[in-house]
Motif scaffolding. Structure first.
Motif, mmCIF file in Angstrom:
data_model
loop_
_atom_site.group_PDB
_atom_site.id
_atom_site.type_symbol
_atom_site.label_atom_id
_atom_site.label_comp_id
_atom_site.label_asym_id
_atom_site.label_seq_id
_atom_site.Cartn_x
_atom_site.Cartn_y
_atom_site.Cartn_z
ATOM 1 N N GLU A 1 0.825 -1.215 0.000
ATOM 2 C CA GLU A 1 0.000 0.000 0.000
ATOM 3 C C GLU A 1 0.858 1.264 0.000
ATOM 4 O OE1 GLU A 1 -2.893 0.038 3.122
ATOM 5 O OE2 GLU A 1 -3.302 -2.109 2.943
ATOM 6 N N LEU A 2 2.106 1.136 0.440
ATOM 7 C CA LEU A 2 2.974 2.304 0.596
ATOM 8 C C LEU A 2 3.922 2.518 -0.570
ATOM 9 C CD1 LEU A 2 3.751 1.701 4.354
ATOM 10 C CD2 LEU A 2 2.429 3.608 3.436
ATOM 11 N N GLY A 3 3.971 1.574 -1.516
ATOM 12 C CA GLY A 3 4.832 1.759 -2.679
ATOM 13 C C GLY A 3 5.436 0.459 -3.147
ATOM 14 N N ALA A 4 5.835 0.433 -4.417
ATOM 15 C CA ALA A 4 6.284 -0.809 -5.046
ATOM 16 C C ALA A 4 7.561 -1.359 -4.430
ATOM 17 C CB ALA A 4 6.478 -0.575 -6.543
ATOM 18 N N ASP A 5 8.424 -0.491 -3.878
ATOM 19 C CA ASP A 5 9.691 -0.955 -3.322
ATOM 20 C C ASP A 5 9.602 -1.343 -1.847
ATOM 21 O OD1 ASP A 5 11.218 -0.855 -5.603
ATOM 22 O OD2 ASP A 5 12.062 1.124 -5.192
ATOM 23 N N VAL A 6 8.502 -1.030 -1.186
ATOM 24 C CA VAL A 6 8.427 -1.296 0.256
ATOM 25 C C VAL A 6 8.421 -2.797 0.564
ATOM 26 C CG1 VAL A 6 7.150 -0.846 2.398
ATOM 27 C CG2 VAL A 6 7.339 0.938 0.655
ATOM 28 N N PRO A 7 7.687 -3.643 -0.186
ATOM 29 C CA PRO A 7 7.725 -5.080 0.137
ATOM 30 C C PRO A 7 9.129 -5.677 0.078
ATOM 31 C CG PRO A 7 5.843 -4.617 -1.265
ATOM 32 C CD PRO A 7 6.668 -3.366 -1.228
ATOM 33 N N VAL A 8 9.907 -5.333 -0.948
ATOM 34 C CA VAL A 8 11.253 -5.902 -1.034
ATOM 35 C C VAL A 8 12.151 -5.361 0.078
ATOM 36 C CG1 VAL A 8 12.333 -4.234 -2.622
ATOM 37 C CG2 VAL A 8 13.006 -6.629 -2.682
ATOM 38 N N CYS A 9 11.927 -4.097 0.473
ATOM 39 C CA CYS A 9 12.732 -3.524 1.553
ATOM 40 C C CYS A 9 12.420 -4.180 2.895
ATOM 41 C CB CYS A 9 12.512 -2.021 1.631
ATOM 42 S SG CYS A 9 13.287 -1.104 0.260
ATOM 43 N N LEU A 10 11.226 -4.718 3.048
ATOM 44 C CA LEU A 10 10.910 -5.460 4.266
ATOM 45 C C LEU A 10 11.775 -6.706 4.386
ATOM 46 C CD1 LEU A 10 7.039 -5.398 4.679
ATOM 47 C CD2 LEU A 10 8.703 -4.838 6.441
ATOM 48 N N LYS A 11 12.131 -7.302 3.266
ATOM 49 C CA LYS A 11 12.908 -8.546 3.282
ATOM 50 C C LYS A 11 14.350 -8.288 3.710
ATOM 51 C CE LYS A 11 9.781 -11.413 1.521
ATOM 52 N NZ LYS A 11 9.343 -12.657 2.178
ATOM 53 N N ALA A 12 14.972 -7.282 3.103
ATOM 54 C CA ALA A 12 16.352 -6.883 3.417
ATOM 55 C C ALA A 12 17.374 -7.998 3.184
ATOM 56 C CB ALA A 12 16.457 -6.338 4.842
ATOM 57 N N THR A 13 17.044 -8.960 2.345
ATOM 58 C CA THR A 13 17.971 -10.005 1.900
ATOM 59 C C THR A 13 17.835 -10.105 0.378
ATOM 60 O OG1 THR A 13 16.298 -11.728 2.233
ATOM 61 C CG2 THR A 13 17.845 -11.330 4.054
ATOM 62 N N PRO A 14 18.788 -10.734 -0.324
ATOM 63 C CA PRO A 14 18.708 -10.771 -1.792
ATOM 64 C C PRO A 14 17.382 -11.341 -2.287
ATOM 65 C CG PRO A 14 20.865 -11.486 -1.071
ATOM 66 C CD PRO A 14 20.035 -11.369 0.173
ATOM 67 N N GLY B 1 6.509 -5.157 -8.206
ATOM 68 C CA GLY B 1 7.230 -5.160 -6.938
ATOM 69 C C GLY B 1 6.596 -6.078 -5.927
ATOM 70 N N ASP B 2 5.492 -6.712 -6.333
ATOM 71 C CA ASP B 2 4.712 -7.530 -5.400
ATOM 72 C C ASP B 2 5.071 -9.010 -5.454
ATOM 73 O OD1 ASP B 2 3.685 -7.545 -8.013
ATOM 74 O OD2 ASP B 2 1.704 -8.161 -7.347
ATOM 75 N N VAL B 3 5.872 -9.417 -6.428
ATOM 76 C CA VAL B 3 6.242 -10.827 -6.567
ATOM 77 C C VAL B 3 7.713 -10.964 -6.178
ATOM 78 C CG1 VAL B 3 6.396 -12.809 -8.112
ATOM 79 C CG2 VAL B 3 4.562 -11.121 -8.420
ATOM 80 N N LEU B 4 7.965 -11.599 -5.044
ATOM 81 C CA LEU B 4 9.309 -11.687 -4.488
ATOM 82 C C LEU B 4 9.716 -13.140 -4.305
ATOM 83 C CD1 LEU B 4 9.002 -8.948 -1.715
ATOM 84 C CD2 LEU B 4 9.994 -8.677 -3.993
ATOM 85 N N ALA B 5 10.989 -13.413 -4.550
ATOM 86 C CA ALA B 5 11.530 -14.752 -4.327
ATOM 87 C C ALA B 5 12.934 -14.622 -3.767
ATOM 88 C CB ALA B 5 11.544 -15.564 -5.626
ATOM 89 N N ASP B 6 13.225 -15.375 -2.697
ATOM 90 C CA ASP B 6 14.578 -15.389 -2.152
ATOM 91 C C ASP B 6 15.567 -15.857 -3.215
ATOM 92 O OD1 ASP B 6 13.729 -14.594 0.374
ATOM 93 O OD2 ASP B 6 13.413 -16.653 1.044
ATOM 94 N N VAL B 7 16.766 -15.302 -3.161
ATOM 95 C CA VAL B 7 17.853 -15.741 -4.054
ATOM 96 C C VAL B 7 18.889 -16.420 -3.166
ATOM 97 C CG1 VAL B 7 19.525 -15.019 -5.791
ATOM 98 C CG2 VAL B 7 17.351 -13.803 -5.582
ATOM 99 N N PRO B 8 18.746 -17.719 -2.949
ATOM 100 C CA PRO B 8 19.492 -18.381 -1.876
ATOM 101 C C PRO B 8 20.990 -18.480 -2.080
ATOM 102 C CG PRO B 8 18.246 -19.982 -3.169
ATOM 103 C CD PRO B 8 17.810 -18.633 -3.624
ATOM 104 N N ARG B 9 21.479 -18.339 -3.305
ATOM 105 C CA ARG B 9 22.912 -18.489 -3.540
ATOM 106 C C ARG B 9 23.606 -17.164 -3.869
ATOM 107 N NH1 ARG B 9 20.387 -22.960 -5.449
ATOM 108 N NH2 ARG B 9 21.172 -24.991 -4.737
ATOM 109 N N CYS B 10 22.882 -16.065 -3.741
ATOM 110 C CA CYS B 10 23.479 -14.774 -4.089
ATOM 111 C C CYS B 10 24.593 -14.426 -3.097
ATOM 112 C CB CYS B 10 22.420 -13.676 -4.074
ATOM 113 S SG CYS B 10 23.041 -12.074 -4.626
ATOM 114 N N PRO B 11 25.803 -14.183 -3.567
ATOM 115 C CA PRO B 11 26.897 -13.858 -2.652
ATOM 116 C C PRO B 11 26.845 -12.399 -2.206
ATOM 117 C CG PRO B 11 27.676 -13.808 -4.909
ATOM 118 C CD PRO B 11 26.240 -14.256 -4.967
ATOM 119 N N ALA B 12 27.669 -12.064 -1.228
ATOM 120 C CA ALA B 12 27.862 -10.667 -0.855
ATOM 121 C C ALA B 12 28.853 -10.034 -1.833
ATOM 122 C CB ALA B 12 28.383 -10.569 0.566
ATOM 123 N N PHE B 13 28.680 -8.741 -2.096
ATOM 124 C CA PHE B 13 29.549 -8.012 -3.009
ATOM 125 C C PHE B 13 30.140 -6.796 -2.306
ATOM 126 C CE2 PHE B 13 26.463 -10.080 -5.829
ATOM 127 C CZ PHE B 13 27.303 -10.693 -6.746
#
Length: 265
Positions: A117-130, A137-149
């Motif tokens: 309700e607050l914007g397209a990027d807010v759901p992904v920002c709630l996750k705070a992981t890759p 912006g409403d369809v999210l999937a964890d990226v389990p093998r994404c490394p740190a950069f």
């Protein structure tokens, strides 16, 4: 609720493909989103009336009333709160500052259901992981093998309104991201992806091209989101810190910082 303080990390679109547009005007995305170890900080305390105080190096120009997403987040949750927002990230910069701030408030209030309700990027920002972010912006999937950069983030001070960049985008239907690596070379995969908004943003703010140019020694340099922040990926944190020092010395009016992204948990 009790008083709570939350970190609001910078959101980085390592790749951002625009794959379509709905009849209502919303653009459909396919993006790899990660989060950095730099960000804002939000403190939320129950109160008899709503208030927002903004401090920090980028406080100037940030509204402290109902225009601010942190206010809207608490208001949607039906909770009056005293909110202190410390702005360490430039705003209007393509790194999700306002959305990450709103997500931090929702985490503090235990109301993740209000994110979209607050914007397209807010759901992904709630996750705070890759995350692979699709749809609006409403369809999210964890990226389990994404490394740190190891990154250098560079913002040349240009404010590029997101709606203007999307309007300037000539081709609205582009190919989605290629299949992500299960193991193997993530950098090679990233180099084969794009930010479809980069050209449109540079057309509106040519200084973005200058920000990309100073990242000439990075393994990969690209714009994040709709701009104007650009990132460079470096082999390690020491290399990123050296590059950040060089760029900051030559461009004292720009925001430049070395950072590390959060890898898959």
């Amino acid at each position: 609720m009790t008083a709570a303080t939350e970190f609001a990390p910078a959101k980085i679109n390592l790749a951002l493909h625009v794959v379509g547009q709905e009849a209502n005007g919303y653009h459909l995305l396919d993006s790899l989103v990660v989060f950095a170890d730099v960000g804002d900080r939000v403190s939320v305390t129950p109160a008899s009336a709503m208030s927002v105080t903004v401090d920090g190096p980028f406080a100037e120009g940030v509204p402290n009333d109902a225009r601010n997403l942190v206010w809207k987040a608490a208001e949607r949750a039906g909770i009056a709160a005293q909110i202190v927002l410390t702005k360490n990230l430039p705003h209007g910069a393509g790194i999700g500052g306002g959305s990450s701030d709103a997500a931090a408030v929702l985490r503090a209030l235990g109301r993740p259901d209000l994110a979209l309700e607050l914007g397209a990027d807010v759901p992904v920002c709630l996750k705070a992981t890759p995350q692979r972010m699709q749809g609006i912006g409403d369809v999210l999937a964890d990226v389990p093998r994404c490394p740190a950069f190891s990154l250098v983030l560079v913002n040349p001070g240009a404010h590029v309104p997101t709606p203007d960049v999307f309007r300037a985008l000539q081709v609205k239907t582009n190919s989605p991201m290629k299949a992500m690596p299960t193991d193997g070379d993530w950098l090679a995969w990233l180099k084969a992806q794009r930010n479809d908004l980069q050209g449109a943003a540079i057309a509106r703010a040519p200084v973005i091209a200058d920000a990309l140019a100073v990242l000439h020694d990075a393994v990969l340099a690209r714009m994040s989101g709709s701009g104007s922040t650009c990132f460079g990926i470096y082999p390690d944190r020491i290399g990123a810190e050296k590059a950040a020092a060089r760029i900051a010395q030559n461009n004292p009016d720009w925001w430049v910082t070395a950072s590390q992204t959060v890898g898959a948990s």
